[in-house]
Design an enzyme around this catalytic site. Structure first.
Site, mmCIF file in Angstrom:
data_model
loop_
_atom_site.group_PDB
_atom_site.id
_atom_site.type_symbol
_atom_site.label_atom_id
_atom_site.label_comp_id
_atom_site.label_asym_id
_atom_site.label_seq_id
_atom_site.Cartn_x
_atom_site.Cartn_y
_atom_site.Cartn_z
ATOM 1 N N ARG A 1 -4.013 22.886 -36.197
ATOM 2 C CA ARG A 1 -4.378 22.600 -34.643
ATOM 3 C C ARG A 1 -3.891 21.319 -34.422
ATOM 4 N NH1 ARG A 1 -9.400 25.716 -33.916
ATOM 5 N NH2 ARG A 1 -9.763 26.674 -35.737
ATOM 6 N N HIS B 1 -8.307 3.972 11.016
ATOM 7 C CA HIS B 1 -9.615 4.301 11.715
ATOM 8 C C HIS B 1 -10.358 5.669 10.997
ATOM 9 C CE1 HIS B 1 -12.255 5.864 14.893
ATOM 10 N NE2 HIS B 1 -12.560 4.679 15.178
ATOM 11 N N ARG C 1 -19.956 -3.573 11.749
ATOM 12 C CA ARG C 1 -18.972 -3.743 12.658
ATOM 13 C C ARG C 1 -19.645 -3.334 14.274
ATOM 14 N NH1 ARG C 1 -15.850 -1.110 8.295
ATOM 15 N NH2 ARG C 1 -13.800 -2.205 8.088
ATOM 16 N N ARG D 1 -21.007 -8.607 12.390
ATOM 17 C CA ARG D 1 -19.705 -9.378 12.968
ATOM 18 C C ARG D 1 -19.621 -9.090 14.548
ATOM 19 N NH1 ARG D 1 -14.146 -6.354 11.308
ATOM 20 N NH2 ARG D 1 -15.022 -4.817 12.794
ATOM 21 N N GLU E 1 -9.330 -12.827 7.352
ATOM 22 C CA GLU E 1 -8.799 -11.809 7.361
ATOM 23 C C GLU E 1 -7.259 -12.196 7.765
ATOM 24 O OE1 GLU E 1 -10.341 -8.707 9.814
ATOM 25 O OE2 GLU E 1 -11.234 -10.130 11.206
ATOM 26 N N THR F 1 -10.217 -7.702 3.584
ATOM 27 C CA THR F 1 -8.874 -7.615 3.133
ATOM 28 C C THR F 1 -7.854 -6.539 3.904
ATOM 29 O OG1 THR F 1 -10.120 -6.227 1.392
ATOM 30 C CG2 THR F 1 -9.522 -8.436 0.876
ATOM 31 N N ASP G 1 -7.501 -6.341 7.179
ATOM 32 C CA ASP G 1 -6.221 -7.126 8.050
ATOM 33 C C ASP G 1 -5.497 -7.832 7.259
ATOM 34 O OD1 ASP G 1 -6.276 -6.428 10.672
ATOM 35 O OD2 ASP G 1 -8.253 -6.623 10.699
ATOM 36 N N CYS H 1 -15.076 -7.876 2.102
ATOM 37 C CA CYS H 1 -15.832 -6.610 2.811
ATOM 38 C C CYS H 1 -14.825 -5.538 3.174
ATOM 39 C CB CYS H 1 -16.603 -7.084 4.130
ATOM 40 S SG CYS H 1 -15.697 -8.010 5.302
HETATM 41 C C1 PEP Z 1 -10.838 -6.047 7.404
HETATM 42 O O1 PEP Z 1 -10.019 -6.233 8.262
HETATM 43 O O2 PEP Z 1 -10.821 -6.009 6.218
HETATM 44 C C2 PEP Z 1 -12.356 -5.551 7.700
HETATM 45 C C3 PEP Z 1 -13.070 -5.306 7.099
HETATM 46 O O3 PEP Z 1 -12.485 -5.526 9.010
HETATM 47 P P1 PEP Z 1 -11.989 -4.130 10.002
HETATM 48 O O4 PEP Z 1 -11.404 -3.007 9.021
HETATM 49 O O5 PEP Z 1 -12.848 -3.744 10.830
HETATM 50 O O6 PEP Z 1 -10.558 -4.674 10.593
HETATM 51 MG MG MG Z 2 -10.569 -6.847 10.247
#
Ligand code: PEP
Ligand code: MG
Length: 859
Positions: free
Chosen positions: A90, A438, A545, A601, A728, A750, A752, A814
């Site tokens: 095995r 999105h 958001r 935000r 960002e 992070t 953007d 975030c």
């Molecule tokens: C980002 O840009 O990391 C963020 C959390 O904002 P959004 O995704 O809404 O642009």
């Molecule tokens: Mg953003």
């Protein structure tokens, strides 16, 4: 010559002249990294004094030499075994998940042993064993085609004679009768199978290093054939799909059905059962011993183990013990029970569950055994699976939901206009987009299975059809399944496993939380998100958001009126209609979160996102605002930008059209006052998006403070709030020192920041990302796994510079990266206070953070 280290003989470094072949005894030198997990486990079983047949282990080095062409003389190895028994070999790799060649059974079968075995277990059973061995040897060792033996039927002496003739004809040599020759050839072929390129690539895909070794174990066969109760099976003390205590496994009794070796014997129940014979009745002593041994293995090996066993004339042999394969749900129950029984510590339980595996518990999933008819694939953007009929527009999704008919929203890409369609859909599929597009962000927020960037399918949205990778055409109304966990689009409906969140889950998570040293909040925009966040024990909302609140029909119209207003007064009048709705939104969030921090935000997207794109929509808007369509199109044109993601959005819009932020600040403060009346003390956090200069923050701060003073005076109450910046843009990281002068907190966005650091559109990256990763340009999609080198350097600069100005500035992340172990490790090291991620990923982040803290403690 091969050398056997019998009964603790001195260890010598293996070499072609001195290969490492070790009899497994309680004290023989044996370890998982040198001999593999199976060999080590067998030694543990031997140490527990379990009835394990005599076994010899070959080390990784030895097997590697065999693969390299070294032809061993195995006669000395054979002296370790009773000359009358058959042997099996095995695989024993370091991690059982890395696969390996299948086990080889009944080695040593030849004409003489066949004769002896006929007398012992009967002609048919003995002939069947011999035939099977010849065929396996022919295919796996002599590399003959399996079809050579197509004409062999049954287990008669004639069939056996024919098989031997066929072998000799094809292999151009007689079937080897010498067990030493058989064993040597089998060892060599198994060693070479492991080193083949396909096998290597397969195991590397499962995380094995390039040079992962293979050990082999050679064991005496306990045939499970004979006169008394005989059979073979596997047994475990747990249900592998639920994780609940239950004797499970299978047993094939030779005495109850002689056709067993044809695969036709009836299975026997393990425990007594009114429906048929059971192992418990057929071999009560062996059964009791099995249960006892399994319990002993669980306690001493500190794991739920599956026992592979045979019974020969009522006598039990334990051939092997392997960790029970288990579903994600069972895995959680198993570690919690092991810890509750005092077998492992709570910390060990926490360390044993892969954070990503929790996703399986939080969402419905395609069942592991389900048949998958794959139509196409893309990026697995939001986990879970759902089936529904294809719809190509948000309106159709809403109509379908209204009929109670589950649907999958199929779009080239989604925009904020599709929000309501997404709410109505069971799953989303898009042609374009990446991990932070999105559709992906909203999908994860809603817990909606989502596959994006499925560019290998053709999206003919106008024709209302979707063309699969293999050319099949799907129409609106056809049923498909989206598997957001692995990125596949499947035809029709498939079997699913439901999500499970029970007491075990909560107990386990509480153990993880006890170890965690970084906060975990949720990105939540709606009351439903906030409830999910709370349910998953997020420590507040790290990002709300607010633009997502404007897409409800009754808000969209005043919002659009505001966009079309001629002067600030008109604009304010339109916004006054939105104000009470926003106030109610915030109050509801405050109520749900029960005093936990809520970070809101201010408005972020460009205004054109609120205007209709279709001609019909534009006509409708002209009618609602009582203006000519040409005014509408002119305004849309005037708002259109070459590069809207780098255009007038975020704080740039807040400064150019300050009435929007004024209205939002007022709604936040009035909701704070309302909440206080209900006994909920809130210190709202207001976050300014897309900042790149200190002066932007100064301007917004002045206006927000003016609104706060006004609300305080109007209501004759005091309240406090915190103003922070979403970092960002690369410039905000570089200038974090200035910016921190005016802020309580810095929250790194992070998504953007990755987009702007790479100069890479987060909505278009999906088109070539897999190619980039395949060619090794990027090791991972940077929108998925935080680029700790480039983006990370900016984050580190931001942290150091921000802290230099304001040592107690609160730091968080975030972006969509926040739930990943790699990002959390980075944030802990950089001294962040919390991470904020989609509500459904909160448990994953909690566990990942706990494991990192524990790993540090262990270090
Ligand atoms: C980002 O840009 O990391 C963020 C959390 O904002 P959004 O995704 O809404 O642009
Ligand atoms: Mg953003």
């Amino acid at each position: 010559m091969l050398r056997a280290h019998s009964r603790g003989a001195a260890v010598q470094k293996p070499s072609p002249d001195n290969p490492d072949v070790t009899l497994i005894t309680p004290s023989s030198p044996m370890s998982t990294p040198t001999h593999g997990g199976r060999a080590k486990c067998l030694q543990r079983l031997v140490r527990l004094d379990l009835p394990v047949p005599r076994t010899v282990a070959l080390s990784f080095d030895t097997v590697h030499q065999l693969a390299g062409g070294y032809r061993p003389d195995v006669s000395e190895l054979l002296t370790e075994f009773d000359p009358d028994t058959l042997l099996c070999v095995r695989p024993s790799s370091e991690d059982p998940d890395w696969g390996g060649p299948g086990a080889f059974l009944n080695i040593g079968m030849n004409d003489a042993r066949h004769k002896a075995l006929c007398a012992r277990i009967g002609d048919v059973a003995a002939t069947e064993i011999y035939l099977r061995f010849i065929m396996n040897y022919a295919v796996d060792v002599a590399r003959l085609d399996a079809e050579v033996f197509d004409e062999i039927d049954g287990a008669s002496p004639a069939a056996l004679a024919k098989a031997l003739v066929l072998y000799e004809e094809e292999a151009e040599e007689p079937f080897p009768q010498d067990p030493a020759v058989q064993l040597a050839e089998i060892l060599r072929s198994m060693a070479r199978a492991w080193e083949g390129t396909t096998a290597r690539l397969l195991r590397q895909a499962k995380g094995a290093p390039v040079d992962a070794g293979l050990g082999l174990v050679v064991q005496e066969m306990a045939l499970g054939l004979g006169s008394g109760e005989c059979g073979s099976g596997v047994l475990q003390l747990v249900n592998p799909s639920t994780g609940l205590p239950q004797v499970t496994g299978r047993y094939l009794s030779q005495s109850q059905g002689r056709e067993a070796l044809d695969g036709g014997a009836a299975s026997i129940f393990l425990e007594k059962d009114p429906r048929g014979p059971s192992l418990e009745e057929l071999a009560p002593e062996a059964f009791a011993a099995l249960k006892e041994h399994a319990a002993l293995m669980r306690a001493r090996l500190r794991e739920e183990m599956q026992i592979e066993f045979t019974i020969e004339n009522g006598k039990l042999h334990i051939l092997d013990g392997v960790r029970v394969e288990r579903s994600a749900r069972a895995a959680l129950r198993i570690v919690v029970r092991l810890a509750e029984d005092g077998i492992i510590t709570r910390q060990e339980a926490v360390m044993r569950i892969e954070p990503r595996a929790l996703s399986e518990l939080l969402h419905r999933q395609v069942a592991a055994k389900a048949r998958r008819d794959v139509l196409g694939s893309g990026i697995a953007a939001s986990p879970g699976a759902a089936t529904g009929r294809i719809v190509f527009s948000s309106e159709a999704a809403q109509a379908s939901a209204a009929r109670g008919d589950p649907c999958v929203l199929v779009r080239r890409e989604t925009s904020p206009e599709d929000i309501r369609g997404m709410h109505a859909a069971s799953a989303v599929l898009t042609e374009r987009g990446g991990m932070t597009s999105h559709a992906a962000v909203i999908g994860r927020g809603l817990g909606l299975p989502c596959v994006v960037g499925a560019a290998n399918m053709r999206f003919q949205v106008k024709r209302r059809s979707l063309v699969a990778t293999d050319g099949r055409v799907l129409k609106e109304g056809d049923e498909i399944t989206i598997d957001g966990t692995n990125g596949q689009v499947l035809a029709g409906s498939v079997e699913m496993i439901e999500a499970t969140l029970d007491d075990t889950f909560r107990t386990f998570m509480s153990w993880a939380d006890a170890e965690r040293d970084i906060g975990v909040r949720a990105n939540a925009d709606t009351p439903a998100d906030a409830k999910t966040a709370l349910h998953f024990r997020a420590q507040g909302i790290g990002l709300c958001r607010t633009e997502h609140m404007f897409f409800e029909a009754e808000r969209l119209t005043p919002m659009r009126e505001m966009i079309f207003a001629h002067d600030p007064k008109d604009r304010q009048a339109a916004l006054e209609l939105v104000l009470p709705m926003q106030r109610a939104d915030f109050l509801e969030l405050f109520q749900i979160m029960q005093g936990q921090p809520v970070c809101i935000r201010l408005f972020d997207p460009p205004l054109h996102e609120f205007l209709p794109t279709s001609r019909a929509g534009q006509r409708e808007l002209a009618e609602a605002l009582d203006i000519p369509v040409s005014d509408v199109t002119r305004r849309i044109e005037s708002l259109s930008e070459y590069n809207p993601m780098l255009g007038m959005r975020g704080v740039r819009l807040g400064i150019s059209v300050p009435e929007i932020y004024d209205m939002q600040a007022r709604a936040i403060f009035e909701a704070t006052v309302e909440a206080a009346k209900e006994g909920i003390t809130v210190v709202p956090e207001i976050m300014v998006p897309l900042v790149s200069a200190k002066r932007e923050v100064e301007l917004v701060r002045t206006r927000v403070e003016a609104v706060a003073s006004a609300v305080r005076t109007e209501n004759d109450v005091d309240f406090s709030y915190r103003l922070g910046v979403m970092v960002e843009t690369p410039r905000a990281c570089l200038r974090a020192g200035d910016i921190a002068e005016h802020t309580h907190f810095l929250s790194f966005g992070t998504n953007d920041l990755t987009q702007m650091t790479y100069g890479l559109s987060r909505d278009d990256a999906g088109r070539f990302m897999s190619e980039y990763v395949r060619q090794g340009v990027f090791s991972e999609d940077p929108f998925h796994i935080l680029d700790t080198e480039g983006v990370g350097e900016l984050l580190r600069l931001g942290v150091v510079r921000g802290r230099a100005t304001r040592p107690n500035v609160v730091l968080s992340i975030c972006g969509e990266h926040a739930a990943h172990t790699e990002s959390i490790a980075f944030c802990r090291e950089a001294g962040f206070d919390y991470v904020s991620c989609s509500p459904f990923r909160v448990p994953v982040a909690r566990l990942a953070a706990a494991q990192l803290a524990l790993a540090d403690k262990i270090k």
